[in-house]
Design a protein around this motif. Structure first.
Motif, mmCIF file in Angstrom:
data_model
loop_
_atom_site.group_PDB
_atom_site.id
_atom_site.type_symbol
_atom_site.label_atom_id
_atom_site.label_comp_id
_atom_site.label_asym_id
_atom_site.label_seq_id
_atom_site.Cartn_x
_atom_site.Cartn_y
_atom_site.Cartn_z
ATOM 1 N N GLY A 147 0.808 -1.205 0.000
ATOM 2 C CA GLY A 147 0.000 0.000 0.000
ATOM 3 C C GLY A 147 0.847 1.263 0.000
ATOM 4 N N ASP A 148 0.177 2.401 -0.032
ATOM 5 C CA ASP A 148 0.852 3.696 0.025
ATOM 6 C C ASP A 148 1.676 3.818 1.306
ATOM 7 O OD1 ASP A 148 -0.500 4.358 -2.311
ATOM 8 O OD2 ASP A 148 -1.950 5.668 -1.313
ATOM 9 N N ASP A 149 2.817 4.496 1.206
ATOM 10 C CA ASP A 149 3.649 4.855 2.353
ATOM 11 C C ASP A 149 4.267 3.664 3.089
ATOM 12 O OD1 ASP A 149 3.148 7.694 2.024
ATOM 13 O OD2 ASP A 149 1.137 7.282 2.807
ATOM 14 N N ARG B 77 -1.554 0.177 4.034
ATOM 15 C CA ARG B 77 -1.023 1.535 3.976
ATOM 16 C C ARG B 77 -0.224 1.858 5.234
ATOM 17 N NH1 ARG B 77 -2.631 5.430 6.632
ATOM 18 N NH2 ARG B 77 -4.551 4.390 7.240
ATOM 19 N N ASN B 78 0.888 2.580 5.046
ATOM 20 C CA ASN B 78 1.694 3.122 6.132
ATOM 21 C C ASN B 78 2.262 2.037 7.057
ATOM 22 O OD1 ASN B 78 2.895 5.390 7.363
ATOM 23 N ND2 ASN B 78 1.316 5.411 8.937
ATOM 24 N N VAL B 79 2.623 0.907 6.491
ATOM 25 C CA VAL B 79 3.230 -0.189 7.260
ATOM 26 C C VAL B 79 4.742 -0.037 7.213
ATOM 27 C CG1 VAL B 79 3.589 -2.695 7.322
ATOM 28 C CG2 VAL B 79 1.303 -1.763 6.906
ATOM 29 N N TRP B 80 5.384 -0.302 8.343
ATOM 30 C CA TRP B 80 6.841 -0.317 8.427
ATOM 31 C C TRP B 80 7.261 -1.728 8.789
ATOM 32 C CZ3 TRP B 80 9.825 1.791 13.206
ATOM 33 C CH2 TRP B 80 11.197 1.586 13.046
ATOM 34 N N ILE B 81 8.099 -2.320 7.939
ATOM 35 C CA ILE B 81 8.621 -3.663 8.189
ATOM 36 C C ILE B 81 10.110 -3.522 8.474
ATOM 37 C CG2 ILE B 81 8.964 -5.978 7.263
ATOM 38 C CD1 ILE B 81 6.423 -5.556 5.617
ATOM 39 N N GLY B 82 10.521 -3.928 9.673
ATOM 40 C CA GLY B 82 11.891 -3.756 10.130
ATOM 41 C C GLY B 82 12.880 -4.681 9.446
ATOM 42 N N ALA B 83 14.140 -4.361 9.623
ATOM 43 C CA ALA B 83 15.255 -5.063 8.978
ATOM 44 C C ALA B 83 15.178 -6.575 9.177
ATOM 45 C CB ALA B 83 16.582 -4.545 9.538
ATOM 46 N N SER B 84 15.429 -7.280 8.085
ATOM 47 C CA SER B 84 15.541 -8.748 8.064
ATOM 48 C C SER B 84 14.277 -9.484 8.488
ATOM 49 C CB SER B 84 16.734 -9.212 8.908
ATOM 50 O OG SER B 84 17.932 -8.692 8.360
ATOM 51 N N ALA B 85 13.132 -8.821 8.468
ATOM 52 C CA ALA B 85 11.871 -9.515 8.727
ATOM 53 C C ALA B 85 11.516 -10.360 7.507
ATOM 54 C CB ALA B 85 10.753 -8.522 9.021
ATOM 55 N N THR B 86 10.790 -11.441 7.750
ATOM 56 C CA THR B 86 10.325 -12.323 6.681
ATOM 57 C C THR B 86 8.811 -12.421 6.774
ATOM 58 O OG1 THR B 86 12.372 -13.610 6.718
ATOM 59 C CG2 THR B 86 10.436 -14.657 5.717
ATOM 60 N N ILE B 87 8.134 -12.132 5.659
ATOM 61 C CA ILE B 87 6.679 -12.238 5.567
ATOM 62 C C ILE B 87 6.390 -13.422 4.653
ATOM 63 C CG2 ILE B 87 4.530 -11.010 5.108
ATOM 64 C CD1 ILE B 87 6.498 -9.562 7.106
ATOM 65 N N LEU B 88 5.586 -14.376 5.136
ATOM 66 C CA LEU B 88 5.340 -15.610 4.394
ATOM 67 C C LEU B 88 4.030 -15.569 3.616
ATOM 68 C CD1 LEU B 88 6.545 -18.158 7.093
ATOM 69 C CD2 LEU B 88 7.804 -17.243 5.121
ATOM 70 N N GLN B 89 3.894 -16.512 2.707
ATOM 71 C CA GLN B 89 2.746 -16.586 1.807
ATOM 72 C C GLN B 89 1.412 -16.563 2.551
ATOM 73 O OE1 GLN B 89 2.689 -20.202 -0.499
ATOM 74 N NE2 GLN B 89 3.389 -21.432 1.214
ATOM 75 N N THR C 24 -1.655 -11.118 5.382
ATOM 76 C CA THR C 24 -2.109 -9.745 5.215
ATOM 77 C C THR C 24 -1.686 -8.962 6.452
ATOM 78 O OG1 THR C 24 -4.003 -10.373 3.848
ATOM 79 C CG2 THR C 24 -4.132 -8.238 4.976
ATOM 80 N N ILE C 25 -1.083 -7.799 6.235
ATOM 81 C CA ILE C 25 -0.681 -6.915 7.330
ATOM 82 C C ILE C 25 -1.529 -5.660 7.213
ATOM 83 C CG2 ILE C 25 1.199 -5.580 8.345
ATOM 84 C CD1 ILE C 25 3.119 -7.716 7.214
ATOM 85 N N GLY C 26 -2.242 -5.334 8.283
ATOM 86 C CA GLY C 26 -3.169 -4.215 8.276
ATOM 87 C C GLY C 26 -2.485 -2.858 8.265
ATOM 88 N N ASP C 27 -3.232 -1.839 7.868
ATOM 89 C CA ASP C 27 -2.737 -0.464 7.806
ATOM 90 C C ASP C 27 -2.077 -0.047 9.128
ATOM 91 O OD1 ASP C 27 -3.960 -0.378 5.317
ATOM 92 O OD2 ASP C 27 -5.607 0.929 5.955
ATOM 93 N N ASP C 28 -1.023 0.742 9.024
ATOM 94 C CA ASP C 28 -0.349 1.372 10.155
ATOM 95 C C ASP C 28 0.356 0.390 11.095
ATOM 96 O OD1 ASP C 28 -1.178 4.038 9.408
ATOM 97 O OD2 ASP C 28 -3.165 3.537 10.182
ATOM 98 N N ALA C 29 0.490 -0.869 10.713
ATOM 99 C CA ALA C 29 1.172 -1.854 11.563
ATOM 100 C C ALA C 29 2.684 -1.686 11.443
ATOM 101 C CB ALA C 29 0.764 -3.265 11.165
ATOM 102 N N VAL C 30 3.393 -2.200 12.442
ATOM 103 C CA VAL C 30 4.846 -2.255 12.443
ATOM 104 C C VAL C 30 5.252 -3.701 12.716
ATOM 105 C CG1 VAL C 30 6.976 -1.504 13.588
ATOM 106 C CG2 VAL C 30 5.094 0.120 13.251
ATOM 107 N N ILE C 31 6.186 -4.190 11.889
ATOM 108 C CA ILE C 31 6.744 -5.526 12.075
ATOM 109 C C ILE C 31 8.187 -5.337 12.530
ATOM 110 C CG2 ILE C 31 7.274 -7.736 10.994
ATOM 111 C CD1 ILE C 31 4.233 -6.986 11.054
#
Length: 181
Positions: free
Chosen positions: A95-97, A131-143, A146-153
Motif C-alpha cells: 500500500g501507500d507509504d 497503507r503506512n506499514v513499516w517492516i523492520g530489517a531482516s523480517a520475513t513475511i510468508l505466503q 495480510t498486514i493491516g494499515d499502520d502496523a509495524v513488524i
C-alpha cells in the motif's frame, strides 16, 4: 490468512515459469548495478521488472531480488531498502507509504510439506501489506499473510499469520505485543 494454492509440476499455471524467472534475474542484475543517486534509472528498471509504470515517489536502494517481478503492485511513496527479496509468484501488494527495512523478504511461494509431494510443484498465496506499514530489517513475511494499515513488524520477525491494523508484531513466530495509537 489466505490459503495457499498448490501447482503440481507440469500444470498450466507453471507454463512460462522458467522464462519469467530468467527475465527477472536479468532485470534485477541490471538494476543492482545502478547507483542510488540515479532514481530515474532505478524506477525505469523497476518498471521493466514489474511491467507497469512506477510512481515517481518510489525509492529503492539496490540491491533487490525478485523471482518474477510481474506479480508486484506498489502504492505511492513506497521505500525499499537494500537487500530486499520479492519472491512474488503468489503476488505482492504494498500500500501507500510502506517502508521496507534492509534485507526484508516477502516470500509468496514454497513447496508442499509432504515428503512425497515436495519436489512435485509449488504452493503459493499472495502477501498484502496495507497503507503506512513499516517492516523492520531482516523480517520475513510468508505466503498468504495480510498486514493491516499502520502496523509495524519488528526487525527479524517471521510473520506466518495475519497482523491486525495499528499493531506492533515481533518475534519468531511474530506475535502482536501492543496496539499503536
Amino acid at each position: 490468512m489466505i490459503p495457499s494454492t498448490h501447482l503440481p509440476s507440469g500444470s498450466p499455471g507453471l507454463v512460462g515459469f522458467r522464462e519469467r524467472v530468467e527475465q527477472a534475474i536479468r532485470v534485477t542484475e541490471h538494476l543492482n548495478t545502478l547507483p542510488y543517486d540515479d532514481q530515474d534509472a532505478i524506477q525505469a528498471a523497476w518498471s521493466e521488472l514489474t511491467g507497469q509504470p512506477v510512481d515517481p515517489t518510489f525509492r529503492l536502494i539496490p540491491p533487490v531480488y525478485s523471482d518474477h517481478g510481474v506479480n508486484i503492485r506498489l502504492g505511492r511513496n513506497v521505500f525499499v531498502n537494500q537487500g530486499c527479496r520479492f519472491n512474488d509468484t503468489g503476488g505482492i501488494e504494498l500500500g501507500d507509504d510502506v517502508m521496507l527495512g534492509p534485507n526484508v523478504s516477502l516470500i509468496t511461494s514454497g513447496h508442499p510439506v509432504a515428503p512425497s509431494e515436495r519436489r512435485n510443484g509449488i504452493t503459493h498465496a499472495p502477501i498484502r501489506i496495507g497503507r503506512n506499514v513499516w517492516i523492520g530489517a531482516s523480517a520475513t513475511i510468508l505466503q498468504g499473510v495480510t498486514i493491516g494499515d499502520d502496523a509495524v513488524i519488528g526487525a527479524g520477525a517471521v510473520v506466518a499469520h495475519d497482523i491486525p491494523a495499528a499493531t506492533l508484531a515481533v518475534g519468531v513466530p511474530a506475535r502482536v505485543i501492543r496496539t499503536l495509537t
